[in-house]
Design a protein around this motif. Sequence first.
Motif, PDB file in Angstrom:
ATOM      1  N   THR A  46      76.975  21.307  62.707  1.00  0.00           N
ATOM      2  CA  THR A  46      75.753  20.884  63.381  1.00  0.00           C
ATOM      3  C   THR A  46      75.294  21.974  64.345  1.00  0.00           C
ATOM      4  OG1 THR A  46      76.978  19.737  65.117  1.00  0.00           O
ATOM      5  CG2 THR A  46      76.294  18.420  63.214  1.00  0.00           C
ATOM      6  N   ALA A  47      74.034  21.904  64.720  1.00  0.00           N
ATOM      7  CA  ALA A  47      73.475  22.911  65.627  1.00  0.00           C
ATOM      8  C   ALA A  47      72.361  22.304  66.450  1.00  0.00           C
ATOM      9  CB  ALA A  47      72.940  24.106  64.844  1.00  0.00           C
ATOM     10  N   MET A  48      72.206  22.836  67.651  1.00  0.00           N
ATOM     11  CA  MET A  48      71.084  22.488  68.523  1.00  0.00           C
ATOM     12  C   MET A  48      70.141  23.685  68.558  1.00  0.00           C
ATOM     13  SD  MET A  48      69.924  20.136  70.666  1.00  0.00           S
ATOM     14  CE  MET A  48      68.309  20.193  71.452  1.00  0.00           C
ATOM     15  N   ALA A  69      71.350  27.682  58.077  1.00  0.00           N
ATOM     16  CA  ALA A  69      71.630  27.266  56.700  1.00  0.00           C
ATOM     17  C   ALA A  69      72.589  28.233  56.040  1.00  0.00           C
ATOM     18  CB  ALA A  69      70.322  27.181  55.909  1.00  0.00           C
ATOM     19  N   HIS A  70      72.376  29.530  56.264  1.00  0.00           N
ATOM     20  CA  HIS A  70      73.230  30.569  55.688  1.00  0.00           C
ATOM     21  C   HIS A  70      74.659  30.460  56.208  1.00  0.00           C
ATOM     22  CE1 HIS A  70      73.624  34.112  53.281  1.00  0.00           C
ATOM     23  NE2 HIS A  70      73.904  34.917  54.292  1.00  0.00           N
ATOM     24  N   ALA A  71      74.803  29.914  57.429  1.00  0.00           N
ATOM     25  CA  ALA A  71      76.133  29.761  58.038  1.00  0.00           C
ATOM     26  C   ALA A  71      76.811  28.456  57.630  1.00  0.00           C
ATOM     27  CB  ALA A  71      76.018  29.839  59.554  1.00  0.00           C
ATOM     28  N   GLY A  72      76.147  27.658  56.811  1.00  0.00           N
ATOM     29  CA  GLY A  72      76.766  26.423  56.338  1.00  0.00           C
ATOM     30  C   GLY A  72      76.516  25.208  57.210  1.00  0.00           C
ATOM     31  N   VAL A  73      75.533  25.288  58.105  1.00  0.00           N
ATOM     32  CA  VAL A  73      75.211  24.148  58.964  1.00  0.00           C
ATOM     33  C   VAL A  73      74.493  23.082  58.139  1.00  0.00           C
ATOM     34  CG1 VAL A  73      73.749  23.403  60.893  1.00  0.00           C
ATOM     35  CG2 VAL A  73      75.163  25.462  61.098  1.00  0.00           C
ATOM     36  N   ASP A  74      74.944  21.845  58.257  1.00  0.00           N
ATOM     37  CA  ASP A  74      74.348  20.734  57.512  1.00  0.00           C
ATOM     38  C   ASP A  74      73.175  20.094  58.250  1.00  0.00           C
ATOM     39  OD1 ASP A  74      76.234  20.938  55.450  1.00  0.00           O
ATOM     40  OD2 ASP A  74      77.662  19.679  56.542  1.00  0.00           O
ATOM     41  N   LYS A  75      73.295  19.998  59.582  1.00  0.00           N
ATOM     42  CA  LYS A  75      72.288  19.294  60.378  1.00  0.00           C
ATOM     43  C   LYS A  75      71.921  20.098  61.610  1.00  0.00           C
ATOM     44  CE  LYS A  75      73.383  15.507  62.758  1.00  0.00           C
ATOM     45  NZ  LYS A  75      73.614  14.085  63.113  1.00  0.00           N
ATOM     46  N   PRO A 105      68.910  23.567  56.775  1.00  0.00           N
ATOM     47  CA  PRO A 105      69.696  22.365  57.060  1.00  0.00           C
ATOM     48  C   PRO A 105      68.782  21.156  57.233  1.00  0.00           C
ATOM     49  CG  PRO A 105      69.456  23.678  59.045  1.00  0.00           C
ATOM     50  CD  PRO A 105      68.822  24.466  57.941  1.00  0.00           C
ATOM     51  N   ARG A 106      69.382  19.974  57.183  1.00  0.00           N
ATOM     52  CA  ARG A 106      68.630  18.757  57.491  1.00  0.00           C
ATOM     53  C   ARG A 106      68.256  18.793  58.970  1.00  0.00           C
ATOM     54  NH1 ARG A 106      70.133  13.496  59.236  1.00  0.00           N
ATOM     55  NH2 ARG A 106      72.345  14.059  59.166  1.00  0.00           N
ATOM     56  N   VAL A 107      66.993  18.545  59.269  1.00  0.00           N
ATOM     57  CA  VAL A 107      66.510  18.652  60.645  1.00  0.00           C
ATOM     58  C   VAL A 107      66.283  17.269  61.237  1.00  0.00           C
ATOM     59  CG1 VAL A 107      64.655  19.476  62.138  1.00  0.00           C
ATOM     60  CG2 VAL A 107      65.445  20.901  60.232  1.00  0.00           C
ATOM     61  N   VAL A 108      66.813  17.080  62.436  1.00  0.00           N
ATOM     62  CA  VAL A 108      66.583  15.875  63.227  1.00  0.00           C
ATOM     63  C   VAL A 108      65.790  16.296  64.464  1.00  0.00           C
ATOM     64  CG1 VAL A 108      67.660  14.050  64.588  1.00  0.00           C
ATOM     65  CG2 VAL A 108      68.685  14.758  62.414  1.00  0.00           C
ATOM     66  N   LEU A 132      74.457  15.251  67.705  1.00  0.00           N
ATOM     67  CA  LEU A 132      75.218  16.475  67.492  1.00  0.00           C
ATOM     68  C   LEU A 132      76.670  16.220  67.116  1.00  0.00           C
ATOM     69  CD1 LEU A 132      73.695  18.549  70.418  1.00  0.00           C
ATOM     70  CD2 LEU A 132      73.502  19.091  67.980  1.00  0.00           C
ATOM     71  N   GLY A 133      77.165  15.012  67.365  1.00  0.00           N
ATOM     72  CA  GLY A 133      78.515  14.668  66.943  1.00  0.00           C
ATOM     73  C   GLY A 133      79.582  15.060  67.951  1.00  0.00           C
ATOM     74  N   LYS A 134      80.830  14.892  67.553  1.00  0.00           N
ATOM     75  CA  LYS A 134      81.961  15.096  68.462  1.00  0.00           C
ATOM     76  C   LYS A 134      82.676  16.426  68.260  1.00  0.00           C
ATOM     77  CE  LYS A 134      82.797  10.130  68.963  1.00  0.00           C
ATOM     78  NZ  LYS A 134      83.779   9.024  68.827  1.00  0.00           N
ATOM     79  N   ALA A 135      82.232  17.213  67.281  1.00  0.00           N
ATOM     80  CA  ALA A 135      82.867  18.508  67.014  1.00  0.00           C
ATOM     81  C   ALA A 135      82.050  19.630  67.652  1.00  0.00           C
ATOM     82  CB  ALA A 135      82.991  18.725  65.511  1.00  0.00           C
ATOM     83  N   SER A 136      82.627  20.826  67.676  1.00  0.00           N
ATOM     84  CA  SER A 136      81.918  21.992  68.198  1.00  0.00           C
ATOM     85  C   SER A 136      80.622  22.211  67.426  1.00  0.00           C
ATOM     86  CB  SER A 136      82.804  23.234  68.071  1.00  0.00           C
ATOM     87  OG  SER A 136      84.035  23.046  68.735  1.00  0.00           O
ATOM     88  N   PHE A 137      79.602  22.720  68.115  1.00  0.00           N
ATOM     89  CA  PHE A 137      78.319  22.959  67.451  1.00  0.00           C
ATOM     90  C   PHE A 137      77.690  24.255  67.947  1.00  0.00           C
ATOM     91  CE2 PHE A 137      77.530  20.137  71.096  1.00  0.00           C
ATOM     92  CZ  PHE A 137      76.481  20.772  71.766  1.00  0.00           C
ATOM     93  N   TYR A 138      76.782  24.775  67.129  1.00  0.00           N
ATOM     94  CA  TYR A 138      76.018  25.959  67.519  1.00  0.00           C
ATOM     95  C   TYR A 138      74.876  25.561  68.453  1.00  0.00           C
ATOM     96  CZ  TYR A 138      77.941  28.661  63.522  1.00  0.00           C
ATOM     97  OH  TYR A 138      78.756  29.315  62.625  1.00  0.00           O
TER      98      TYR A 138
END
Length: 249
Positions: free
Chosen positions: A7-9, A47-53, A75-78, A100-106
Amino acid sequence: MTTRPKTAMVLAAGLGKRMRPITDTMPKPLVKISGKTLLDWSLDSLAHAGVDKAVVNVHYFPEQIVAHIATRRAPRVVISDESERLLDSAGGIVHALPDLGKASFYIVNADTFWIDSGMPNLARLALAWEAAKMDILLMLADLQSATGHSGGTDFLMAPDGALRRSKGDPAGLIYAGAAIVHPRLFKDAPAEPHSLNAYFDAAIAAGRLFGMTMHGRWITVGTPDAIPLAEAAVAGALAESPSALNELK
């Protein structure tokens, strides 16, 4: 084994005042460089880095950004809506944490981008990330690799990657508008307007702010006269590294 953030912000809610008069009628993330919006430069790298959302915050001409990303598939955009009140960099992230979830994010700024040289820089950032010893890992650029940057440096980096403020030291590095963080950093933080800079300083004090120097060309677009410089930098970087054309697709 390193797990890449999924995930990413994307920080896209700013007013873009220095980009006027262009931003009198459009948000800065939709300014085009070499035929691609600044926002798409960011989203394509994710997207190139494999981010889904990717969570994209909006405030200024939000309907234009919503319409622009409507057809994107990766990636899917919210959308994180800040139409009523601009929350600044950290406040915007806190507001978006449920998505963004509970895991590390960009975290990626929507007004800077880069042309990779070799392994994509976001993939390199993920490989360098160590959640056990880091609160924040920043992507950094040296002055020689930067286009459109009119200020000084931001950080000095120790041999182990630990950072401290450079206070403008020319030997320092520039924050290149991309980072990895763990959501625990924002535990109990208010969804009120406040800046990421306070978190950088807290992480420095705790010995938990680290950096990685990017490879390639870093480009920031702050004013209208920076646009031709940015486009020339893109053309030059692609001439030096034709494989970077993958980033334009």
